[in-house]
Design a protein around this motif. Sequence first.
Motif, PDB file in Angstrom:
ATOM      1  N   LYS A 147      31.721  19.187  -1.407  1.00 22.50           N
ATOM      2  CA  LYS A 147      32.341  20.384  -0.864  1.00 22.50           C
ATOM      3  C   LYS A 147      33.121  20.240   0.487  1.00 22.50           C
TER       4      LYS A 147
ATOM      5  N   TYR B 228      25.737  22.966   1.470  1.00 21.27           N
ATOM      6  CA  TYR B 228      25.617  22.190  -0.052  1.00 21.27           C
ATOM      7  C   TYR B 228      24.501  21.248  -0.213  1.00 21.27           C
TER       8      TYR B 228
ATOM      9  N   VAL C 283      20.670  21.383  -2.232  1.00 27.74           N
ATOM     10  CA  VAL C 283      20.431  20.304  -3.340  1.00 27.74           C
ATOM     11  C   VAL C 283      19.195  19.697  -3.112  1.00 27.74           C
TER      12      VAL C 283
ATOM     13  N   ASP D 167      26.569  10.743  -2.531  1.00 32.44           N
ATOM     14  CA  ASP D 167      27.184  11.697  -3.465  1.00 32.44           C
ATOM     15  C   ASP D 167      28.196  10.937  -4.154  1.00 32.44           C
TER      16      ASP D 167
ATOM     17  N   ASP E  52      27.826  16.730  -8.903  1.00 32.40           N
ATOM     18  CA  ASP E  52      28.022  18.139  -9.349  1.00 32.40           C
ATOM     19  C   ASP E  52      26.878  19.071  -8.854  1.00 32.40           C
ATOM     20  N   GLY E  53      26.611  18.861  -7.750  1.00 29.16           N
ATOM     21  CA  GLY E  53      25.485  19.695  -7.243  1.00 29.16           C
ATOM     22  C   GLY E  53      23.973  19.737  -7.624  1.00 29.16           C
ATOM     23  N   GLU E  54      23.798  18.345  -8.375  1.00 25.78           N
ATOM     24  CA  GLU E  54      22.326  18.073  -8.657  1.00 25.78           C
ATOM     25  C   GLU E  54      22.015  16.610  -8.559  1.00 25.78           C
TER      26      GLU E  54
END
Length: 412
Positions: free
Chosen positions: A2, A10, A14, A26, A394-396
């Motif tokens: 992000k 963000y 998570v 990340d 991807d956010g996970e």
Amino acid sequence: MKAHGDAGDYYGKVFARTEPPFAFVDLDALTANAHDLLRRAQGKPVRIASKSLRARKIIEYVLGLDSGFQGIMAFTLDEALWLHGLGARGVLVAYPTTDTELLGALAERTAEDPEGAPVVMIDSPDHVELIEHAARRSGTGTGTDTGTGTGVKTCLDFDASFWLAGGRIRIGAKRTPIHTPEQAAAAARRVERSASARLVGVMSYEAQIAGTGDAVPKRPVANRVIRLMQDRSHRELRERRALAVEAISRITPLDFVNAGGTGDLELVASEPVVTEVTAGSGLYAPALFDRYSRFAPQAAAFFALPVVRRPGPRTVTVLGGGYVASGVPRWDRAPVPAFPPGLRYDGNEGAGEVQTPLIGPAAEHLTVGSPVFFRHAKAGELCERFNELHLLQDGEIVDIVPTYRGEGRCFL
């Protein structure tokens, strides 16, 4: 990843159910950094500096991203032998070793796997003699003056520092004494006479360029001076390095000429004589890389510490945090409190071994148990503090992998 402004929210979402302390990478940001490194390398292979990553799964991930990443540069022979035993081929050891037991093991590995065994760094006849001694003890070498083109593979560390005033002023890392093409040729002839060693490569690291930021905040004059020095240094080195490689090549063929670091990939990649470049820190993009003008990587490696005390309305104390980076002791070697923004160190305590006070307006909104996200000043040293890395994509959270420390390995 992000945008910088909402990255704290963000990552907070998570890791809402992950108890700090923990470290994470990340993968979205790391992948973007990897592709930018390849762009800057201009088509030349990029060897990964493992000391900047210190997690096998991360190294494997990068090597699998693109064929432009080829090979590993290890920081110790012990590490290189370990990686070779796990399948890595042609690992280049960035620094010389005096451990004759490990050199004997290397000689044995080389006898078993002549081309795939690690390549060890040298810059002195003493290093060659140590290899010969270890090879004789292991039963794989016979002497010093019957060169056969076999034996332990070595790489010559060629000095990339910038000399002024006839060498009375030297700018750059104090590494190798091999500074001139004539000295490089003499070193190559010494290896050529050995029955236990062979020279296959040349390496240089331009610390005064690759490892020196030229966009330090609030230092415009110093930044201009640094850029001028770096430009003059590279122009001088480009010519001297080419002459050294030419001189060595008249004595023995070379498999590779390695140069550079994250900070100067595009410069060294432009040199015809350089066949491969090295990068590692630029994948994690630690805080010191915020001070470079030629590129802007995305922060990809972080650690989180829990708030355990609230000594005052605008002060919180987190557990641990004294993860100060190597180099000249200065404030820029301390981890950077990244999220939430608006936190800074207490000048009387700094980053502490068991606790770290943080002050600022953001502290008003933190409660006991809240995470504070930090960036390390340098790259791989972070992994010496944690057994594992959470991998985010991807956010996970997509995986949790061991660091070198988590695998029970401590190479320095």
